[in-house]
Design a protein around this motif. Sequence first.
Motif, PDB file in Angstrom:
ATOM      1  N   PHE A 152       0.806  -1.208   0.000  1.00  0.00           N
ATOM      2  CA  PHE A 152       0.000   0.000   0.000  1.00  0.00           C
ATOM      3  C   PHE A 152       0.842   1.262   0.000  1.00  0.00           C
ATOM      4  O   PHE A 152       0.575   2.203  -0.748  1.00  0.00           O
ATOM      5  CB  PHE A 152      -0.949  -0.011   1.203  1.00  0.00           C
ATOM      6  N   SER A 156       0.602   3.659  -3.291  1.00  0.00           N
ATOM      7  CA  SER A 156      -0.119   4.934  -3.222  1.00  0.00           C
ATOM      8  C   SER A 156       0.813   6.101  -3.511  1.00  0.00           C
ATOM      9  O   SER A 156       0.393   7.110  -4.077  1.00  0.00           O
ATOM     10  CB  SER A 156      -0.834   5.097  -1.885  1.00  0.00           C
ATOM     11  N   THR A 157       2.059   5.960  -3.143  1.00  0.00           N
ATOM     12  CA  THR A 157       3.024   7.003  -3.519  1.00  0.00           C
ATOM     13  C   THR A 157       3.188   7.065  -5.031  1.00  0.00           C
ATOM     14  O   THR A 157       3.117   8.146  -5.627  1.00  0.00           O
ATOM     15  CB  THR A 157       4.389   6.724  -2.864  1.00  0.00           C
TER      16      THR A 157
ATOM     17  N   THR B 157       0.946   8.708   0.736  1.00  0.00           N
ATOM     18  CA  THR B 157       0.530   7.472   1.406  1.00  0.00           C
ATOM     19  C   THR B 157      -0.580   7.746   2.406  1.00  0.00           C
ATOM     20  O   THR B 157      -1.612   7.067   2.417  1.00  0.00           O
ATOM     21  CB  THR B 157       1.725   6.822   2.135  1.00  0.00           C
ATOM     22  N   THR B 160      -4.104   8.643   0.874  1.00  0.00           N
ATOM     23  CA  THR B 160      -4.899   7.598   0.213  1.00  0.00           C
ATOM     24  C   THR B 160      -5.183   6.430   1.141  1.00  0.00           C
ATOM     25  O   THR B 160      -5.778   5.438   0.723  1.00  0.00           O
ATOM     26  CB  THR B 160      -4.182   7.088  -1.055  1.00  0.00           C
ATOM     27  N   LEU B 161      -4.785   6.590   2.382  1.00  0.00           N
ATOM     28  CA  LEU B 161      -5.019   5.519   3.352  1.00  0.00           C
ATOM     29  C   LEU B 161      -6.493   5.143   3.448  1.00  0.00           C
ATOM     30  O   LEU B 161      -6.845   3.977   3.639  1.00  0.00           O
ATOM     31  CB  LEU B 161      -4.496   5.952   4.724  1.00  0.00           C
ATOM     32  N   TRP B 164      -7.704   2.167   1.469  1.00  0.00           N
ATOM     33  CA  TRP B 164      -7.278   0.820   1.870  1.00  0.00           C
ATOM     34  C   TRP B 164      -7.892   0.421   3.207  1.00  0.00           C
ATOM     35  O   TRP B 164      -8.130  -0.754   3.455  1.00  0.00           O
ATOM     36  CB  TRP B 164      -5.755   0.767   1.973  1.00  0.00           C
ATOM     37  N   LYS B 167     -11.156  -1.356   2.671  1.00  0.00           N
ATOM     38  CA  LYS B 167     -11.030  -2.557   1.846  1.00  0.00           C
ATOM     39  C   LYS B 167     -10.420  -3.714   2.638  1.00  0.00           C
ATOM     40  O   LYS B 167     -10.829  -4.854   2.498  1.00  0.00           O
ATOM     41  CB  LYS B 167     -10.157  -2.230   0.622  1.00  0.00           C
ATOM     42  N   ARG B 168      -9.469  -3.406   3.482  1.00  0.00           N
ATOM     43  CA  ARG B 168      -8.751  -4.451   4.216  1.00  0.00           C
ATOM     44  C   ARG B 168      -9.368  -4.757   5.572  1.00  0.00           C
ATOM     45  O   ARG B 168      -8.690  -5.129   6.514  1.00  0.00           O
ATOM     46  CB  ARG B 168      -7.282  -4.052   4.406  1.00  0.00           C
TER      47      ARG B 168
END
Lengths: 189, 189
Positions: A152, A156-157, B157, B160-161, B164, B167-168
Amino acid sequence: MKTATRKDEIIAAASSLFKEKGYSAVSMRDIAQEMGIKAASLYNHISGKQEILSTLVLFLAKEFTRGMHSVMISERSPLDKIRDIIELHIDITVNHSEALAALNNDWMHLEDQDLSDFVKMREDYEENFRTIVKEGIKAGDLKPRHPEVILFSILSTLRTLYLWYQKRGKLDVNILKKDMVAVLLKGIV
Amino acid sequence: MKTATRKDEIIAAASSLFKEKGYSAVSMRDIAQEMGIKAASLYNHISGKQEILSTLVLFLAKEFTRGMHSVMISERSPLDKIRDIIELHIDITVNHSEALAALNNDWMHLEDQDLSDFVKMREDYEENFRTIVKEGIKAGDLKPRHPEVILFSILSTLRTLYLWYQKRGKLDVNILKKDMVAVLLKGIV
DNA sequence: AAATTAGACTAACAAACGTTAGTTTTGTGA
DNA sequence: TCACAAAACTAACGTTTGTTAGTCTAATTT
């Protein structure tokens, strides 16, 4: 190097607008105005708005899929494969920075087969990346951290790089690659 | 813990739709349907679509601004400040994961004063972060890499956390913080 | 019981949307 | 010079958009 067709010009103009406002907020009249023509004239070259999006997004998705494939079949170490993937993203970003916005933010507006093709490619891409990360950990190349977090943070970077690449005055590609690989792999402290 | 007003419910419903399709692709009729009422009924509670967006985005922007401010005035080392910022993002992500999509992808559809307020807050936020990174390098806390690359890789990062996190399967917050700090600061190799 | 209010409704609006049909202009090769 | 194709145009279409006006209903307050 074949010359850009009128269709290519339309797609390029649309890319730029999609990047600024997103697919849904850009009208065919906006795209036409950017080209200096009327909206109806666009239909001499393309079948509709949807074709612009799918051409744009699927081209890039295939580009990533192809790049990942050649990384996968190479005989390099997991760590080197990750380096290659980072460079793949940087190369595509440098060459297609406008279109990447649509790939990241507007893919959900694809329809039918195009949408499911895209989702499949994206899932496969992530799964391949995940496999490489796991192999890297098993081989001792990478620290034994949760693969999902590693995946991740790198992805994402790389996926948002297009936003910074233009803003920061188009850095030299090789320097960018070197810095990026260093920061993403070795950390900052 | 005050009870959610009808207005809050509308904003929550809209957040969820904005996250899936983006602000421009969501109609007032879509939002109304999600609430089980007609579009016109929404106007008993809000002034319009634009108010939903600005409430959503400016609330979060202020949340980040406030968090950054308390980090700035603390007497901790640059490295610890970066740790705090990472935890700030994770806390906000966990508590407002739906609304973060609008913050990241739809802020450009704000109008007039709201838009310029937002842009100002975002620029200030990045500038403050940049200052901390530079201090960290100067103090020897961080490796002497280009501050812009460090800033970008951490921030993209964290931003956009939210994609994720859901989703996780909603990982435990404290484990997430620990892993995240480790990966972002110390790298993976 | 009467009055008030919160919150839903129907109906409609003007504007903007993607797209089509048919026509005119422009440039190219015979 | 003529024929043809490429690519622009005008005009209009049916939908969807955000929003307003006015009404009805059910709950709460007086």
